[in-house]
Scaffold this active site. Sequence first.
Site, mmCIF file in Angstrom:
data_model
loop_
_atom_site.group_PDB
_atom_site.id
_atom_site.type_symbol
_atom_site.label_atom_id
_atom_site.label_comp_id
_atom_site.label_asym_id
_atom_site.label_seq_id
_atom_site.Cartn_x
_atom_site.Cartn_y
_atom_site.Cartn_z
ATOM 1 N N ASN A 1 0.816 -1.219 0.000
ATOM 2 C CA ASN A 1 0.000 0.000 0.000
ATOM 3 C C ASN A 1 0.852 1.273 0.000
ATOM 4 O O ASN A 1 1.965 1.288 0.508
ATOM 5 C CB ASN A 1 -0.969 -0.005 1.186
ATOM 6 C CG ASN A 1 -2.050 -1.059 1.007
ATOM 7 O OD1 ASN A 1 -1.999 -1.849 0.055
ATOM 8 N ND2 ASN A 1 -3.017 -1.093 1.898
ATOM 9 N N MET A 2 0.267 2.310 -0.567
ATOM 10 C CA MET A 2 0.909 3.625 -0.696
ATOM 11 C C MET A 2 1.700 4.028 0.557
ATOM 12 O O MET A 2 2.856 4.398 0.504
ATOM 13 C CB MET A 2 -0.231 4.631 -0.964
ATOM 14 C CG MET A 2 0.154 6.039 -1.169
ATOM 15 S SD MET A 2 0.759 6.362 -2.803
ATOM 16 C CE MET A 2 -0.682 6.274 -3.837
ATOM 17 N N LYS A 3 1.018 3.936 1.700
ATOM 18 C CA LYS A 3 1.600 4.435 2.957
ATOM 19 C C LYS A 3 2.848 3.645 3.371
ATOM 20 O O LYS A 3 3.760 4.187 3.986
ATOM 21 C CB LYS A 3 0.519 4.344 4.048
ATOM 22 C CG LYS A 3 0.890 5.030 5.328
ATOM 23 C CD LYS A 3 -0.302 5.117 6.257
ATOM 24 C CE LYS A 3 -0.486 3.806 6.971
ATOM 25 N NZ LYS A 3 -1.447 3.782 8.030
ATOM 26 N N GLY A 4 2.874 2.359 3.061
ATOM 27 C CA GLY A 4 4.018 1.540 3.449
ATOM 28 C C GLY A 4 4.058 1.248 4.931
ATOM 29 O O GLY A 4 3.004 1.173 5.583
#
Length: 253
Positions: A128-131
Amino acid sequence: MSDQKKMIRPYGDTLNDGKVQLSFSLPVPCNTLGEETAKQMAIKMGVHDPAVVHSTPLSDGFSFYIVYGTVEHQIDESILNVVEVESKSMSKEEIEKYIEENFSTPLVFIGASTGTDAHTVGIDAIMNMKGYNGNYGLERYKGIIAINLGGQVDNETLLEKAIEYQADVILVSQTVTQKNIHIQNLTSFIELLEAENKRDQFIVIIGGARISHGLAKELGYDAGFGSKKYAFDVASFAVQALKQKQVKVKKEK
Ligand code: B12
């Protein structure tokens, strides 16, 4: 240069004193008998002079213990065999540059937590984007299309979607290892890929807290990543493996 063996022993108070700490639960009430059971258990495990340093009830008829003691065992470092991922580790920016220089289209990574496994935090951390822990996930990488199918995805659906999205890399997350359920599930996925003649089409990577690269190789996967691994570790390996695959295919033509 010394050819002396390196022997490794745990320590607590002073180096090489063999001190260890164990914790476990017992299906008995938390009382003196429970503590004695815990001590005897530690002795059977090869711990000398065990001391119960903590005990607490869990629920009716169950208790938890921490036992401190000494072991004589030591490990000869030279007999250890560790299988590690062999690829140059790159930063997010280096990976993005590598993709730009080596591939003409974006790379598709598809991932899921498979079988009955509902733990999605691990695969989200990678994809996911956030990591996770200050490291962006694959979705944030230029040149990567990241498709996260979530949890409890069956092997057939994962393969179907990988074909549909023309994935380059398949990511499989396995957290629950009770009764070796992960081994059964991971083995079935490789068998499915082989039965459908698709094994060579993808780079297939597994991950989870109890997954090692050694286990991944043993089960027929390209790589395995455990705790404290992030998107850049996975992408570093994957982009280099994809490049090698490209070179191999060109040579075979
Ligand atoms: C949160 C959690 C849950 C949540 C999950 C919510 C969700 N949406 O994910 C809920 C409450 C649903 C849950 C349920 C269960 N859980 Co649970 N759960 C946990 C817990 C507390 C945290 C796991 C976690 O999120 N870690 C954080 C992530 C970031 O770490 P990670 O998964 O290791 O991921 C990292 C790496 O492993 C790697 N990675 C992970 N996946 C992948 C994939 C790829 C491709 C790559 C490259 C890397 C990679 O990268 C990540 C970042 O570094 C752990 C205990 C713990 N403290 O670890 C228990 C734990 C995992 N659960 C456990 C159990 C037993 C269960 C249940 C069976 C309990 C029950 N009896 O019902 C059920 C199973 C449900 C199911 N069908 O799967 C056990 C597993 C024991 C085992 N090894 O078999 C644990 C260890 C607890 C324990 N000590 O007993 N759980």
